[in-house]
Design a protein around this motif. Sequence first.
Motif, PDB file in Angstrom:
ATOM      1  N   UNK A 202      46.204  30.383  45.568  1.00  0.00           N
ATOM      2  CA  UNK A 202      46.568  31.658  45.774  1.00  0.00           C
ATOM      3  C   UNK A 202      46.812  31.893  47.268  1.00  0.00           C
ATOM      4  N   UNK A 203      47.861  32.891  47.665  1.00  0.00           N
ATOM      5  CA  UNK A 203      48.027  33.229  48.851  1.00  0.00           C
ATOM      6  C   UNK A 203      46.975  34.312  49.241  1.00  0.00           C
ATOM      7  N   UNK A 204      46.106  33.539  50.447  1.00  0.00           N
ATOM      8  CA  UNK A 204      45.009  34.755  50.953  1.00  0.00           C
ATOM      9  C   UNK A 204      45.223  35.585  51.787  1.00  0.00           C
ATOM     10  N   UNK A 205      46.472  35.555  52.211  1.00  0.00           N
ATOM     11  CA  UNK A 205      47.081  36.795  52.860  1.00  0.00           C
ATOM     12  C   UNK A 205      47.360  38.039  52.041  1.00  0.00           C
ATOM     13  N   UNK A 206      47.543  37.894  50.688  1.00  0.00           N
ATOM     14  CA  UNK A 206      48.131  38.908  50.025  1.00  0.00           C
ATOM     15  C   UNK A 206      46.576  40.193  50.071  1.00  0.00           C
ATOM     16  N   UNK A 207      46.769  41.089  49.491  1.00  0.00           N
ATOM     17  CA  UNK A 207      45.876  42.168  49.184  1.00  0.00           C
ATOM     18  C   UNK A 207      44.652  41.572  48.282  1.00  0.00           C
ATOM     19  N   UNK A 208      43.430  42.060  48.540  1.00  0.00           N
ATOM     20  CA  UNK A 208      42.193  41.638  47.862  1.00  0.00           C
ATOM     21  C   UNK A 208      42.680  42.164  46.353  1.00  0.00           C
ATOM     22  N   UNK A 209      42.830  42.927  45.964  1.00  0.00           N
ATOM     23  CA  UNK A 209      43.191  43.336  44.680  1.00  0.00           C
ATOM     24  C   UNK A 209      44.221  42.646  43.764  1.00  0.00           C
ATOM     25  N   UNK A 210      45.173  42.172  44.525  1.00  0.00           N
ATOM     26  CA  UNK A 210      46.352  41.386  43.977  1.00  0.00           C
ATOM     27  C   UNK A 210      45.623  39.924  43.848  1.00  0.00           C
ATOM     28  N   UNK A 211      45.006  39.568  44.800  1.00  0.00           N
ATOM     29  CA  UNK A 211      44.379  37.937  44.453  1.00  0.00           C
ATOM     30  C   UNK A 211      43.495  38.079  43.271  1.00  0.00           C
ATOM     31  N   UNK A 212      42.562  39.396  43.348  1.00  0.00           N
ATOM     32  CA  UNK A 212      41.577  39.157  42.213  1.00  0.00           C
ATOM     33  C   UNK A 212      42.306  39.356  40.893  1.00  0.00           C
ATOM     34  N   UNK A 213      43.407  39.963  40.599  1.00  0.00           N
ATOM     35  CA  UNK A 213      44.384  40.090  39.519  1.00  0.00           C
ATOM     36  C   UNK A 213      44.719  38.795  39.157  1.00  0.00           C
ATOM     37  N   UNK A 214      45.094  38.032  40.127  1.00  0.00           N
ATOM     38  CA  UNK A 214      45.648  36.539  39.730  1.00  0.00           C
ATOM     39  C   UNK A 214      44.485  35.675  39.206  1.00  0.00           C
ATOM     40  N   UNK A 215      43.287  35.835  39.865  1.00  0.00           N
ATOM     41  CA  UNK A 215      42.118  35.165  39.367  1.00  0.00           C
ATOM     42  C   UNK A 215      41.820  35.549  37.893  1.00  0.00           C
ATOM     43  N   UNK A 216      41.657  36.894  37.683  1.00  0.00           N
ATOM     44  CA  UNK A 216      41.038  37.445  36.479  1.00  0.00           C
ATOM     45  C   UNK A 216      42.325  36.768  35.229  1.00  0.00           C
ATOM     46  N   UNK A 217      43.606  36.742  35.663  1.00  0.00           N
ATOM     47  CA  UNK A 217      44.228  36.276  34.743  1.00  0.00           C
ATOM     48  C   UNK A 217      44.364  34.873  34.135  1.00  0.00           C
ATOM     49  N   UNK A 218      44.163  33.993  35.394  1.00  0.00           N
ATOM     50  CA  UNK A 218      43.890  32.563  34.994  1.00  0.00           C
ATOM     51  C   UNK A 218      42.502  32.170  34.355  1.00  0.00           C
ATOM     52  N   UNK A 219      41.344  33.003  34.847  1.00  0.00           N
ATOM     53  CA  UNK A 219      40.243  32.989  34.201  1.00  0.00           C
ATOM     54  C   UNK A 219      40.015  33.376  32.575  1.00  0.00           C
ATOM     55  N   UNK A 220      40.897  34.464  32.178  1.00  0.00           N
ATOM     56  CA  UNK A 220      41.098  34.971  31.036  1.00  0.00           C
ATOM     57  C   UNK A 220      41.744  34.039  29.971  1.00  0.00           C
ATOM     58  N   UNK A 221      42.677  33.218  30.642  1.00  0.00           N
ATOM     59  CA  UNK A 221      43.159  32.322  30.022  1.00  0.00           C
ATOM     60  C   UNK A 221      42.372  31.032  29.570  1.00  0.00           C
ATOM     61  N   UNK A 222      41.414  30.824  30.563  1.00  0.00           N
ATOM     62  CA  UNK A 222      40.651  29.446  30.547  1.00  0.00           C
ATOM     63  C   UNK A 222      39.676  29.848  29.568  1.00  0.00           C
ATOM     64  N   UNK A 223      38.760  31.219  29.395  1.00  0.00           N
ATOM     65  CA  UNK A 223      37.994  31.512  28.678  1.00  0.00           C
ATOM     66  C   UNK A 223      38.515  31.391  27.076  1.00  0.00           C
ATOM     67  N   UNK A 224      39.832  32.040  27.078  1.00  0.00           N
ATOM     68  CA  UNK A 224      40.265  32.274  25.956  1.00  0.00           C
ATOM     69  C   UNK A 224      40.516  30.696  25.151  1.00  0.00           C
ATOM     70  N   UNK A 225      41.094  29.848  26.097  1.00  0.00           N
ATOM     71  CA  UNK A 225      41.305  28.577  25.380  1.00  0.00           C
ATOM     72  C   UNK A 225      39.823  27.666  25.196  1.00  0.00           C
ATOM     73  N   UNK A 226      38.688  28.246  25.635  1.00  0.00           N
ATOM     74  CA  UNK A 226      37.425  27.682  25.325  1.00  0.00           C
ATOM     75  C   UNK A 226      37.176  26.354  26.206  1.00  0.00           C
ATOM     76  N   UNK A 227      38.000  26.657  27.460  1.00  0.00           N
ATOM     77  CA  UNK A 227      37.588  25.568  28.507  1.00  0.00           C
ATOM     78  C   UNK A 227      37.652  24.392  28.263  1.00  0.00           C
TER      79      UNK A 227
END
Length: 227
Positions: A202-227
């Motif tokens: 992720x581009x860390x120059x982006x706003x904090x909330x935008x970065x957090x949303x990107x992280x949440x989306x990927x982690x949600x997919x990871x958890x749904x897939x059962x890691x």
Amino acid sequence: MSDDGPLDLPAPTRDGGTGPGVFIAFEGGEGAGKSTQVRLLCDWLTAGGRAARATFEPGGTPAGAAVRAIVLDRAHTGLAARAEALLYAADRAQHAAAVLRPALAAGEVVVSDRYIDSSLAYQGAGRTIPLDDVSAISRWATEGLRPHLTVLLDLPPETGLARARGRAEADRLESESLEFHQRVRATFRTLAGGDPDRYLVLDATRPVDEIAAGVRARVAALLEAGA
């Protein structure tokens, strides 16, 4: 290094080794916002009913705090590069044994501010120690434990160092040259490029909330897939 991945380590599994937990690491240069994103992710996981644990390296254990005091103190500018690498490995060995593995065995989502990639980038590329050597001691120290997901917060070192130095007196690593930090960034990016399925960049120059949303989306997919 092996063609199987940057560290050639087995991923943690949910049916043995590390138990049912999920291991997420945040990586990046100075001032990239790792601590903020670790906190935001853990808050989101907890709000969703997940047992989440935030941790960090170096210093995530009482013994590790003593190591942190050595490796980041500017008074230790004469510390040999290989001695530094071994100190980080010692911190990580204790962290894996005392924090990471027990939490994963208990089914927690463990979120760490730095892990093995930091040693590859800082001690490997930054200190110009062969990456295979750093990889080998990291493999031994952790008994092969690697994250299910590594989030790389990518930031030009000029920007990150300005952020870091603006909030506190520069520590021993923050005081290194721009060229040092450019090598660190390049290695983080190379590691991520070599194992794209396990990384989120992720581009860390982006706003904090935008970065957090990107992280949440990927982690949600990871958890749904059962890691």
